[in-house]
Design a protein around this motif. Structure first.
Motif, PDB file in Angstrom:
ATOM      1  N   TRP A   1       0.825  -1.209   0.000  1.00 32.96           N
ATOM      2  CA  TRP A   1       0.000   0.000   0.000  1.00 32.96           C
ATOM      3  C   TRP A   1       0.859   1.260   0.000  1.00 32.96           C
ATOM      4  O   TRP A   1       0.408   2.313  -0.423  1.00 32.96           O
ATOM      5  CB  TRP A   1      -0.951  -0.004   1.198  1.00 32.96           C
ATOM      6  CG  TRP A   1      -2.124  -0.922   1.015  1.00 32.96           C
ATOM      7  CD1 TRP A   1      -2.277  -1.924   0.108  1.00 32.96           C
ATOM      8  CD2 TRP A   1      -3.321  -0.900   1.778  1.00 32.96           C
ATOM      9  NE1 TRP A   1      -3.488  -2.536   0.256  1.00 32.96           N
ATOM     10  CE2 TRP A   1      -4.152  -1.933   1.280  1.00 32.96           C
ATOM     11  CE3 TRP A   1      -3.768  -0.129   2.839  1.00 32.96           C
ATOM     12  CZ2 TRP A   1      -5.413  -2.187   1.801  1.00 32.96           C
ATOM     13  CZ3 TRP A   1      -5.027  -0.394   3.361  1.00 32.96           C
ATOM     14  CH2 TRP A   1      -5.838  -1.410   2.837  1.00 32.96           C
ATOM     15  N   ASP A   2       2.105   1.164   0.464  1.00 29.88           N
ATOM     16  CA  ASP A   2       2.993   2.326   0.439  1.00 29.88           C
ATOM     17  C   ASP A   2       3.324   2.750  -0.991  1.00 29.88           C
ATOM     18  O   ASP A   2       3.732   3.883  -1.228  1.00 29.88           O
ATOM     19  CB  ASP A   2       4.296   2.029   1.177  1.00 29.88           C
ATOM     20  CG  ASP A   2       4.089   1.909   2.674  1.00 29.88           C
ATOM     21  OD1 ASP A   2       3.104   2.459   3.203  1.00 29.88           O
ATOM     22  OD2 ASP A   2       4.932   1.253   3.328  1.00 29.88           O
ATOM     23  N   ASN A   3       3.146   1.833  -1.935  1.00 31.04           N
ATOM     24  CA  ASN A   3       3.439   2.124  -3.337  1.00 31.04           C
ATOM     25  C   ASN A   3       2.179   2.393  -4.157  1.00 31.04           C
ATOM     26  O   ASN A   3       2.242   2.528  -5.366  1.00 31.04           O
ATOM     27  CB  ASN A   3       4.235   0.976  -3.973  1.00 31.04           C
ATOM     28  CG  ASN A   3       4.759   1.339  -5.345  1.00 31.04           C
ATOM     29  OD1 ASN A   3       5.185   2.471  -5.572  1.00 31.04           O
ATOM     30  ND2 ASN A   3       4.702   0.400  -6.266  1.00 31.04           N
ATOM     31  N   LEU A   4       1.041   2.484  -3.504  1.00 32.89           N
ATOM     32  CA  LEU A   4      -0.226   2.672  -4.224  1.00 32.89           C
ATOM     33  C   LEU A   4      -0.803   4.044  -3.968  1.00 32.89           C
ATOM     34  O   LEU A   4      -0.576   4.663  -2.930  1.00 32.89           O
ATOM     35  CB  LEU A   4      -1.232   1.601  -3.803  1.00 32.89           C
ATOM     36  CG  LEU A   4      -0.821   0.154  -4.035  1.00 32.89           C
ATOM     37  CD1 LEU A   4      -1.920  -0.790  -3.549  1.00 32.89           C
ATOM     38  CD2 LEU A   4      -0.481  -0.098  -5.487  1.00 32.89           C
ATOM     39  N   GLU A   5      -1.590   4.499  -4.932  1.00 34.67           N
ATOM     40  CA  GLU A   5      -2.278   5.778  -4.842  1.00 34.67           C
ATOM     41  C   GLU A   5      -3.543   5.675  -5.693  1.00 34.67           C
ATOM     42  O   GLU A   5      -3.470   5.255  -6.841  1.00 34.67           O
ATOM     43  CB  GLU A   5      -1.351   6.857  -5.394  1.00 34.67           C
ATOM     44  CG  GLU A   5      -1.881   8.250  -5.351  1.00 34.67           C
ATOM     45  CD  GLU A   5      -0.885   9.260  -5.892  1.00 34.67           C
ATOM     46  OE1 GLU A   5      -0.999  10.424  -5.486  1.00 34.67           O
ATOM     47  OE2 GLU A   5      -0.020   8.911  -6.728  1.00 34.67           O
ATOM     48  N   LEU A   6      -4.686   6.025  -5.117  1.00 36.25           N
ATOM     49  CA  LEU A   6      -5.932   6.016  -5.887  1.00 36.25           C
ATOM     50  C   LEU A   6      -6.060   7.336  -6.629  1.00 36.25           C
ATOM     51  O   LEU A   6      -5.945   8.412  -6.031  1.00 36.25           O
ATOM     52  CB  LEU A   6      -7.141   5.811  -4.978  1.00 36.25           C
ATOM     53  CG  LEU A   6      -8.482   5.709  -5.706  1.00 36.25           C
ATOM     54  CD1 LEU A   6      -8.523   4.485  -6.625  1.00 36.25           C
ATOM     55  CD2 LEU A   6      -9.636   5.666  -4.725  1.00 36.25           C
ATOM     56  N   LEU A   7      -6.256   7.240  -7.947  1.00 35.11           N
ATOM     57  CA  LEU A   7      -6.375   8.428  -8.783  1.00 35.11           C
ATOM     58  C   LEU A   7      -7.647   8.365  -9.617  1.00 35.11           C
ATOM     59  O   LEU A   7      -8.093   7.285  -9.999  1.00 35.11           O
ATOM     60  CB  LEU A   7      -5.178   8.531  -9.732  1.00 35.11           C
ATOM     61  CG  LEU A   7      -3.803   8.621  -9.098  1.00 35.11           C
ATOM     62  CD1 LEU A   7      -2.723   8.636 -10.174  1.00 35.11           C
ATOM     63  CD2 LEU A   7      -3.684   9.829  -8.195  1.00 35.11           C
ATOM     64  N   CYS A   8      -8.205   9.533  -9.912  1.00 32.49           N
ATOM     65  CA  CYS A   8      -9.301   9.607 -10.874  1.00 32.49           C
ATOM     66  C   CYS A   8      -8.687   9.451 -12.266  1.00 32.49           C
ATOM     67  O   CYS A   8      -7.465   9.515 -12.438  1.00 32.49           O
ATOM     68  CB  CYS A   8     -10.040  10.941 -10.742  1.00 32.49           C
ATOM     69  SG  CYS A   8      -9.065  12.387 -11.187  1.00 32.49           S
ATOM     70  N   ALA A   9      -9.520   9.270 -13.266  1.00 33.18           N
ATOM     71  CA  ALA A   9      -9.021   9.077 -14.632  1.00 33.18           C
ATOM     72  C   ALA A   9      -8.204  10.275 -15.098  1.00 33.18           C
ATOM     73  O   ALA A   9      -7.162  10.124 -15.745  1.00 33.18           O
ATOM     74  CB  ALA A   9     -10.185   8.816 -15.581  1.00 33.18           C
ATOM     75  N   SER A  10      -8.636  11.482 -14.745  1.00 27.95           N
ATOM     76  CA  SER A  10      -7.931  12.686 -15.169  1.00 27.95           C
ATOM     77  C   SER A  10      -6.541  12.772 -14.544  1.00 27.95           C
ATOM     78  O   SER A  10      -5.551  13.011 -15.234  1.00 27.95           O
ATOM     79  CB  SER A  10      -8.757  13.921 -14.807  1.00 27.95           C
ATOM     80  OG  SER A  10      -8.069  15.088 -15.163  1.00 27.95           O
ATOM     81  N   CYS A  11      -6.446  12.569 -13.238  1.00 27.88           N
ATOM     82  CA  CYS A  11      -5.145  12.634 -12.565  1.00 27.88           C
ATOM     83  C   CYS A  11      -4.232  11.495 -13.021  1.00 27.88           C
ATOM     84  O   CYS A  11      -3.023  11.678 -13.148  1.00 27.88           O
ATOM     85  CB  CYS A  11      -5.312  12.616 -11.050  1.00 27.88           C
ATOM     86  SG  CYS A  11      -5.975  14.174 -10.378  1.00 27.88           S
ATOM     87  N   HIS A  12      -4.810  10.327 -13.285  1.00 31.62           N
ATOM     88  CA  HIS A  12      -4.009   9.205 -13.768  1.00 31.62           C
ATOM     89  C   HIS A  12      -3.450   9.514 -15.152  1.00 31.62           C
ATOM     90  O   HIS A  12      -2.274   9.247 -15.436  1.00 31.62           O
ATOM     91  CB  HIS A  12      -4.847   7.922 -13.791  1.00 31.62           C
ATOM     92  CG  HIS A  12      -4.037   6.686 -13.949  1.00 31.62           C
ATOM     93  ND1 HIS A  12      -4.130   5.883 -15.051  1.00 31.62           N
ATOM     94  CD2 HIS A  12      -3.113   6.120 -13.138  1.00 31.62           C
ATOM     95  CE1 HIS A  12      -3.293   4.861 -14.917  1.00 31.62           C
ATOM     96  NE2 HIS A  12      -2.661   4.986 -13.767  1.00 31.62           N
TER      97      HIS A  12
END
Length: 98
Positions: free
Chosen positions: A60-71
């Protein structure tokens, strides 16, 4: 779309379980802008060399939830997608800026 070397990983039960749990842990919101999130992004990009390292793939330290735009911004930031010499007119047609 996942690159070919990562396809098996992204279809694995381990990833799907990790992805959903992580998404729920951040309440389904993009960690950059606060909009609903779509993509669980790896901060350290996956490569053929690190695909079998759970500290990279499932931590989880390497994960980030992003919206489609930010991704999209994350993955397209290396490209200059904005130009100063053109713009869209009221009809959506591309025209030269004045």
């Amino acid at each position: 779309m996942a690159r070919e070397f990562a396809r098996k990983f992204y279809n694995s039960k381990a990833w799907k379980k990790c992805r959903e749990a992580y998404k729920q842990s951040v309440y389904g919101l993009c960690e950059r802008c606060g909009q609903p999130g779509d993509e669980v992004h790896h901060k350290i990009y996956l490569t053929p060399d690190n695909m079998n390292d759970p500290e990279v793939t499932l931590s989880w330290d390497n994960l980030e939830l992003l919206c489609a735009s930010c991704h999209s911004k994350e993955h397209m930031s290396k490209y200059d997608v904005v130009r100063e010499d053109v713009m869209f007119d009221e009809n959506g047609d591309l025209i030269r800026s004045e």
